[in-house]
Scaffold this motif. Sequence first.
Motif, PDB file in Angstrom:
ATOM      1  N   ALA A  41       0.834  -1.203   0.000  1.00 53.74           N
ATOM      2  CA  ALA A  41       0.000   0.000   0.000  1.00 53.74           C
ATOM      3  C   ALA A  41       0.867   1.251   0.000  1.00 53.74           C
ATOM      4  CB  ALA A  41      -0.921  -0.010   1.220  1.00 53.74           C
ATOM      5  N   MET A  42       1.943   1.237   0.782  1.00 51.18           N
ATOM      6  CA  MET A  42       2.829   2.396   0.824  1.00 51.18           C
ATOM      7  C   MET A  42       3.528   2.595  -0.505  1.00 51.18           C
ATOM      8  SD  MET A  42       4.543   2.484   4.636  1.00 51.18           S
ATOM      9  CE  MET A  42       5.251   0.855   4.524  1.00 51.18           C
ATOM     10  N   PHE A  43       3.931   1.497  -1.136  1.00 53.22           N
ATOM     11  CA  PHE A  43       4.604   1.626  -2.434  1.00 53.22           C
ATOM     12  C   PHE A  43       3.639   2.145  -3.484  1.00 53.22           C
ATOM     13  CE2 PHE A  43       6.303   0.065  -6.497  1.00 53.22           C
ATOM     14  CZ  PHE A  43       7.582   0.582  -6.421  1.00 53.22           C
ATOM     15  N   GLY A  44       2.385   1.695  -3.426  1.00 52.93           N
ATOM     16  CA  GLY A  44       1.388   2.209  -4.354  1.00 52.93           C
ATOM     17  C   GLY A  44       1.152   3.697  -4.166  1.00 52.93           C
ATOM     18  N   LYS A  45       1.325   4.154  -2.938  1.00 50.17           N
ATOM     19  CA  LYS A  45       1.081   5.554  -2.611  1.00 50.17           C
ATOM     20  C   LYS A  45       2.271   6.443  -2.954  1.00 50.17           C
ATOM     21  CE  LYS A  45      -0.903   8.185   1.258  1.00 50.17           C
ATOM     22  NZ  LYS A  45      -1.326   8.111   2.686  1.00 50.17           N
ATOM     23  N   TYR A  46       3.495   5.933  -2.712  1.00 45.54           N
ATOM     24  CA  TYR A  46       4.682   6.783  -2.825  1.00 45.54           C
ATOM     25  C   TYR A  46       5.707   6.319  -3.860  1.00 45.54           C
ATOM     26  CZ  TYR A  46       2.863   8.431   1.655  1.00 45.54           C
ATOM     27  OH  TYR A  46       2.054   8.926   2.637  1.00 45.54           O
ATOM     28  N   GLY A  47       5.481   5.152  -4.470  1.00 44.44           N
ATOM     29  CA  GLY A  47       6.471   4.608  -5.393  1.00 44.44           C
ATOM     30  C   GLY A  47       6.834   5.541  -6.531  1.00 44.44           C
ATOM     31  N   ASP A  48       5.822   6.170  -7.132  1.00 45.15           N
ATOM     32  CA  ASP A  48       6.077   7.065  -8.263  1.00 45.15           C
ATOM     33  C   ASP A  48       6.772   8.352  -7.836  1.00 45.15           C
ATOM     34  OD1 ASP A  48       4.958   5.292 -10.041  1.00 45.15           O
ATOM     35  OD2 ASP A  48       2.959   6.188  -9.940  1.00 45.15           O
ATOM     36  N   LEU A  49       6.611   8.731  -6.574  1.00 43.95           N
ATOM     37  CA  LEU A  49       7.268   9.932  -6.069  1.00 43.95           C
ATOM     38  C   LEU A  49       8.736   9.687  -5.749  1.00 43.95           C
ATOM     39  CD1 LEU A  49       4.518  11.256  -3.596  1.00 43.95           C
ATOM     40  CD2 LEU A  49       5.135  12.220  -5.823  1.00 43.95           C
ATOM     41  N   LEU A  50       9.043   8.475  -5.277  1.00 47.54           N
ATOM     42  CA  LEU A  50      10.391   8.182  -4.791  1.00 47.54           C
ATOM     43  C   LEU A  50      11.315   7.636  -5.864  1.00 47.54           C
ATOM     44  CD1 LEU A  50       9.442   6.521  -1.372  1.00 47.54           C
ATOM     45  CD2 LEU A  50      10.277   8.839  -1.752  1.00 47.54           C
ATOM     46  N   TRP A  51      10.748   6.958  -6.890  1.00 44.10           N
ATOM     47  CA  TRP A  51      11.603   6.318  -7.901  1.00 44.10           C
ATOM     48  C   TRP A  51      11.122   6.659  -9.301  1.00 44.10           C
ATOM     49  CZ3 TRP A  51      10.128   3.479  -3.486  1.00 44.10           C
ATOM     50  CH2 TRP A  51      11.176   3.121  -2.639  1.00 44.10           C
ATOM     51  N   LEU A  52      12.051   7.011 -10.166  1.00 44.26           N
ATOM     52  CA  LEU A  52      11.735   7.262 -11.560  1.00 44.26           C
ATOM     53  C   LEU A  52      11.520   5.949 -12.294  1.00 44.26           C
ATOM     54  CD1 LEU A  52      14.431  10.002 -12.310  1.00 44.26           C
ATOM     55  CD2 LEU A  52      11.968  10.371 -12.022  1.00 44.26           C
ATOM     56  N   ASN A  53      10.695   5.979 -13.330  1.00 45.67           N
ATOM     57  CA  ASN A  53      10.466   4.779 -14.131  1.00 45.67           C
ATOM     58  C   ASN A  53      11.770   4.308 -14.767  1.00 45.67           C
ATOM     59  OD1 ASN A  53       7.706   4.611 -13.620  1.00 45.67           O
ATOM     60  ND2 ASN A  53       7.207   5.993 -15.312  1.00 45.67           N
ATOM     61  N   GLY A  54      11.961   3.022 -14.790  1.00 48.80           N
ATOM     62  CA  GLY A  54      13.181   2.456 -15.357  1.00 48.80           C
ATOM     63  C   GLY A  54      13.512   1.142 -14.685  1.00 48.80           C
ATOM     64  N   SER A  55      14.671   0.603 -15.019  1.00 47.62           N
ATOM     65  CA  SER A  55      15.057  -0.709 -14.498  1.00 47.62           C
ATOM     66  C   SER A  55      15.218  -0.692 -12.984  1.00 47.62           C
ATOM     67  CB  SER A  55      16.360  -1.172 -15.165  1.00 47.62           C
ATOM     68  OG  SER A  55      17.410  -0.250 -14.919  1.00 47.62           O
ATOM     69  N   HIS A  56      15.706   0.439 -12.427  1.00 52.58           N
ATOM     70  CA  HIS A  56      15.886   0.503 -10.976  1.00 52.58           C
ATOM     71  C   HIS A  56      14.536   0.429 -10.260  1.00 52.58           C
ATOM     72  CE1 HIS A  56      17.615   1.319  -7.121  1.00 52.58           C
ATOM     73  NE2 HIS A  56      17.004   2.481  -7.003  1.00 52.58           N
ATOM     74  N   LYS A  57      13.556   1.162 -10.758  1.00 51.30           N
ATOM     75  CA  LYS A  57      12.233   1.108 -10.146  1.00 51.30           C
ATOM     76  C   LYS A  57      11.623  -0.286 -10.306  1.00 51.30           C
ATOM     77  CE  LYS A  57       7.687   3.253 -10.062  1.00 51.30           C
ATOM     78  NZ  LYS A  57       6.762   4.238 -10.680  1.00 51.30           N
ATOM     79  N   TYR A  58      11.876  -0.916 -11.428  1.00 53.07           N
ATOM     80  CA  TYR A  58      11.397  -2.289 -11.645  1.00 53.07           C
ATOM     81  C   TYR A  58      11.956  -3.219 -10.573  1.00 53.07           C
ATOM     82  CZ  TYR A  58      10.885  -6.877 -13.882  1.00 53.07           C
ATOM     83  OH  TYR A  58      10.586  -8.189 -14.148  1.00 53.07           O
ATOM     84  N   ASN A  59      13.263  -3.082 -10.282  1.00 55.15           N
ATOM     85  CA  ASN A  59      13.876  -3.908  -9.242  1.00 55.15           C
ATOM     86  C   ASN A  59      13.292  -3.592  -7.874  1.00 55.15           C
ATOM     87  OD1 ASN A  59      15.588  -5.193 -11.053  1.00 55.15           O
ATOM     88  ND2 ASN A  59      17.212  -3.679 -10.813  1.00 55.15           N
ATOM     89  N   VAL A  60      13.103  -2.306  -7.586  1.00 53.36           N
ATOM     90  CA  VAL A  60      12.545  -1.901  -6.294  1.00 53.36           C
ATOM     91  C   VAL A  60      11.137  -2.463  -6.119  1.00 53.36           C
ATOM     92  CG1 VAL A  60      11.708   0.071  -4.947  1.00 53.36           C
ATOM     93  CG2 VAL A  60      13.956   0.163  -6.042  1.00 53.36           C
TER      94      VAL A  60
END
Length: 310
Positions: A41-60
């Motif tokens: 739930a937290m990642f759904g809320k803040y994931g786009d704010l904390l990590w840019l789209n790309g391979s790193h965000k995919y891993n996170v």
Amino acid sequence: MSKAETKTLDFDQQVELPSYLVHYQYRLNTPMEVKETSLRAMFGKYGDLLWLNGSHKYNVTNFISELHDLLDNPSFSSFSQEMLDQLIGKLRKRGNSNATINRKMAALSKLLRKAYKMGDIHSLPEFKRQKEKAGRIRFLDGEEEIALFNEIRSHSELYQRFCIFLVDTGARLSEGLDLRWGDITESRVTFWVTKSGRSRSVPLTHRAAKAIAASDKRKPGPFSDIDQQRFRIAWHQAKDVIGLGDDKDVVPHILRHTCASRLVQGGIDIRRVQMWLGHQTLQMTMRYAHLASHDLDMCVPILERAASGK
């Protein structure tokens, strides 16, 4: 840390809180209700704010999903030290190295700190970096590069040019894929979206410039048509054909290692290599320092003179 967060930590350390399902977080003497949440739930809320789209965000995304599944109680309002210790223990039982655990904990820490700051959770655990071994860094020699790139060319000429670009710039896979025509001049490229969050520019070799120039200018970028997963499949098929299939270190990231090793072996000082690769800390670049063995050649005559008594 803000004064409000310091007050919260002081409160946590001095008062033993009962384990209710609803907690209150005190900020500027105002109680805030903290309801149960979860890592997903937290990642759904803040994931786009904390990590840019790309391979790193995919891993996170995969890291957070795995950690969510490992928790005995996925829903919580306070993330305790015991919960953190249990996660680390379970990851270790799964065979995760300390380096892998550190990467997953870095993602977890970033997410929890954001949730805590926004009042979604009641308290934070203390994160301690696991001690990592200085592992062997694998890089390609000249013959391996020729054999691998020629085989990759049989899959796609674009893939081969992409490999040439990566090995001569030291770019990460995602940096090369995200490159746009406006980021390129005749003599250098600028990487705006990087893992460290800092842009950097590097000059181009003649063959890297040719690799770019051969791409279709009507596309957003020289390598924007490349699908990362298909490229990785072609890479692994090519390395199998040339006899490197059993070498787990021969992954696309080896091209970045190869670039760094060639710079160091060629006499480029570590600080310049750090700037070229875009490492946040010199410690990251020091992994390649042992390759600068030519710097030690001047020590031999001194030792020989001492041994001969002269």
